[in-house]
Design a protein around this motif. Sequence first.
Motif, PDB file in Angstrom:
ATOM      1  N   MET A   9       0.793  -1.224   0.000  1.00  0.00           N
ATOM      2  CA  MET A   9       0.000   0.000   0.000  1.00  0.00           C
ATOM      3  C   MET A   9       0.828   1.278   0.000  1.00  0.00           C
ATOM      4  O   MET A   9       0.282   2.365  -0.186  1.00  0.00           O
ATOM      5  N   THR A  10       2.124   1.169   0.233  1.00  0.00           N
ATOM      6  CA  THR A  10       2.917   2.380   0.468  1.00  0.00           C
ATOM      7  C   THR A  10       3.693   2.853  -0.754  1.00  0.00           C
ATOM      8  O   THR A  10       4.500   3.781  -0.652  1.00  0.00           O
ATOM      9  N   ASP A  11       3.473   2.228  -1.917  1.00  0.00           N
ATOM     10  CA  ASP A  11       4.225   2.618  -3.110  1.00  0.00           C
ATOM     11  C   ASP A  11       3.426   3.527  -4.022  1.00  0.00           C
ATOM     12  O   ASP A  11       3.766   3.675  -5.202  1.00  0.00           O
ATOM     13  N   MET A  12       2.374   4.142  -3.492  1.00  0.00           N
ATOM     14  CA  MET A  12       1.529   5.030  -4.293  1.00  0.00           C
ATOM     15  C   MET A  12       1.362   6.363  -3.578  1.00  0.00           C
ATOM     16  O   MET A  12       1.637   6.480  -2.382  1.00  0.00           O
ATOM     17  N   SER A  13       0.887   7.336  -4.301  1.00  0.00           N
ATOM     18  CA  SER A  13       0.598   8.630  -3.694  1.00  0.00           C
ATOM     19  C   SER A  13      -0.575   8.512  -2.740  1.00  0.00           C
ATOM     20  O   SER A  13      -1.372   7.568  -2.824  1.00  0.00           O
ATOM     21  N   GLY A  14      -0.694   9.482  -1.860  1.00  0.00           N
ATOM     22  CA  GLY A  14      -1.810   9.489  -0.930  1.00  0.00           C
ATOM     23  C   GLY A  14      -3.156   9.531  -1.623  1.00  0.00           C
ATOM     24  O   GLY A  14      -4.107   8.863  -1.218  1.00  0.00           O
ATOM     25  N   ASP A  15      -3.263  10.294  -2.711  1.00  0.00           N
ATOM     26  CA  ASP A  15      -4.521  10.392  -3.440  1.00  0.00           C
ATOM     27  C   ASP A  15      -4.905   9.055  -4.071  1.00  0.00           C
ATOM     28  O   ASP A  15      -6.074   8.653  -4.052  1.00  0.00           O
ATOM     29  N   THR A  16      -3.904   8.360  -4.626  1.00  0.00           N
ATOM     30  CA  THR A  16      -4.188   7.063  -5.230  1.00  0.00           C
ATOM     31  C   THR A  16      -4.595   6.051  -4.168  1.00  0.00           C
ATOM     32  O   THR A  16      -5.527   5.261  -4.367  1.00  0.00           O
ATOM     33  N   THR A  17      -3.912   6.060  -3.042  1.00  0.00           N
ATOM     34  CA  THR A  17      -4.254   5.145  -1.959  1.00  0.00           C
ATOM     35  C   THR A  17      -5.672   5.396  -1.475  1.00  0.00           C
ATOM     36  O   THR A  17      -6.431   4.453  -1.213  1.00  0.00           O
ATOM     37  N   LYS A  18      -6.060   6.662  -1.358  1.00  0.00           N
ATOM     38  CA  LYS A  18      -7.426   6.981  -0.926  1.00  0.00           C
ATOM     39  C   LYS A  18      -8.447   6.419  -1.902  1.00  0.00           C
ATOM     40  O   LYS A  18      -9.515   5.964  -1.491  1.00  0.00           O
ATOM     41  N   TYR A  19      -8.118   6.429  -3.196  1.00  0.00           N
ATOM     42  CA  TYR A  19      -9.033   5.852  -4.175  1.00  0.00           C
ATOM     43  C   TYR A  19      -9.218   4.363  -3.912  1.00  0.00           C
ATOM     44  O   TYR A  19     -10.346   3.862  -3.875  1.00  0.00           O
TER      45      TYR A  19
ATOM     46  N   LEU B 258      -8.683   2.650  -1.223  1.00  0.00           N
ATOM     47  CA  LEU B 258      -9.398   2.411   0.030  1.00  0.00           C
ATOM     48  C   LEU B 258     -10.877   2.732  -0.134  1.00  0.00           C
ATOM     49  O   LEU B 258     -11.748   2.027   0.391  1.00  0.00           O
ATOM     50  N   GLY B 259     -11.162   3.774  -0.883  1.00  0.00           N
ATOM     51  CA  GLY B 259     -12.541   4.227  -1.028  1.00  0.00           C
ATOM     52  C   GLY B 259     -13.452   3.245  -1.728  1.00  0.00           C
ATOM     53  O   GLY B 259     -14.672   3.281  -1.536  1.00  0.00           O
ATOM     54  N   VAL B 260     -12.891   2.354  -2.564  1.00  0.00           N
ATOM     55  CA  VAL B 260     -13.744   1.397  -3.261  1.00  0.00           C
ATOM     56  C   VAL B 260     -14.421   0.431  -2.298  1.00  0.00           C
ATOM     57  O   VAL B 260     -15.354  -0.279  -2.674  1.00  0.00           O
ATOM     58  N   SER B 261     -13.970   0.396  -1.063  1.00  0.00           N
ATOM     59  CA  SER B 261     -14.580  -0.479  -0.060  1.00  0.00           C
ATOM     60  C   SER B 261     -15.741   0.194   0.663  1.00  0.00           C
ATOM     61  O   SER B 261     -16.344  -0.406   1.551  1.00  0.00           O
ATOM     62  N   GLY B 262     -16.044   1.419   0.294  1.00  0.00           N
ATOM     63  CA  GLY B 262     -17.159   2.126   0.913  1.00  0.00           C
ATOM     64  C   GLY B 262     -18.321   2.274  -0.045  1.00  0.00           C
ATOM     65  O   GLY B 262     -18.319   1.751  -1.164  1.00  0.00           O
TER      66      GLY B 262
END
Length: 390
Positions: A116-126, A128-132
């Motif tokens: 999870m740590t090899d991407m930008s914060g914005d990409t990571t939020k995307y 993670l967001g697919v689980s909501g």
Amino acid sequence: MPNAYIVGAGQTPFGAFPSESYRTLFTEAFEAAVASVDGSLNAEDIDEAVVGTLGVGGRQLGLSAPAVTEHVGLHNIPCSRIENACAAGGFAVRQAVQAIESGMADVVLAGGVEVMTDMSGDTTKYWLGVSGETEWERLTGTTFSGVYAQMADAYLDQYDATPEDLSRVAVKNHANGAKNPKAHLGFSCSLEDATNAPTVADPLNLYHCCPTSDGAAAVLLASGDVVSEYTDERVRVAGVGAASERVGLADRDSYTGISASQEAGKTAYEMAGIEPDDLDFAEVHDCFAIAELLAYEDLGFCAPGEAATLLREGVTDPDGDLPVNTSGGLKSKGHPIGATGTGQMVEAFDQLTGSAGDRQLDDPTYGLTHNVGGSGGATVVHILEQEVAR
């Protein structure tokens, strides 16, 4: 129906590992699990494999399980991927138990992995967001910290709890994580640190939120028909419960409890033939500090509204009547989504076999793990029993 037993478990450290891949992490966890069986089990013994992963960053979304299991020598057996958001690892274990109890397999690998740590914060939020909930949460800009902040707001408004109680969760779990060499944030913190940290989504601050992590964990399960071939440490999967809930908060009847956790807990207790008072420890899903308080109530550790009192009185401390998150929890140990549920099982197995090092509790018999997907859309609970005294 044959019983399912955990015969081995292992994990990588959780953290940020830029030189590792999801395959190398999974291999490390698998090898640690095999090593914990004292060399009496190898890849040829495994009948089936189940791997939990969200696939953050789009890694092998089509064939995630074979993509990692081939690297540990698992060929020509069923390999399946489970994706149930942050509960993927726990549901992988549940499917492994089902394979054994149905008689379709004698030895099953349940694993989990995430990078999870090899991407930008914005990409990571995307990712993670697919689980909501998509239309009314993610696409309108709501993050998971925002969703859990709404739950925290409702809880603090309804019950006798304060933001300082959220900080007490962080202090306890960081103290536990400081004793765990596999923890992502393995340092202690003061109540002042945890109370005065920068706000993320009011009333949640930085110390109330778990990190995003890389990591993998693996659990080896065997049927009661063959368990004696591998170990004398009989850690039985005594109870399993799972349930779902409406994915979006706006559709729920309450923000101050997760019905999927309540139902999964009831099912697991009934199957195990025990009550919450019989537990010796628990690993609960504390992605945010409020989630741990909700878990106390949802799983029957206390009545609604009494979680803060349980925490303040030290009941969930390592020397309390019901230690919670001796591993450090998601808050300190870390949260590599697919590996979180299997990582909880590693801690429970270590506690029940006397292998938890500085975190070791005094001869526990029953342990519970509680793994939640999203903000409660899916939950799985396992109860493990140490059948043979050490």
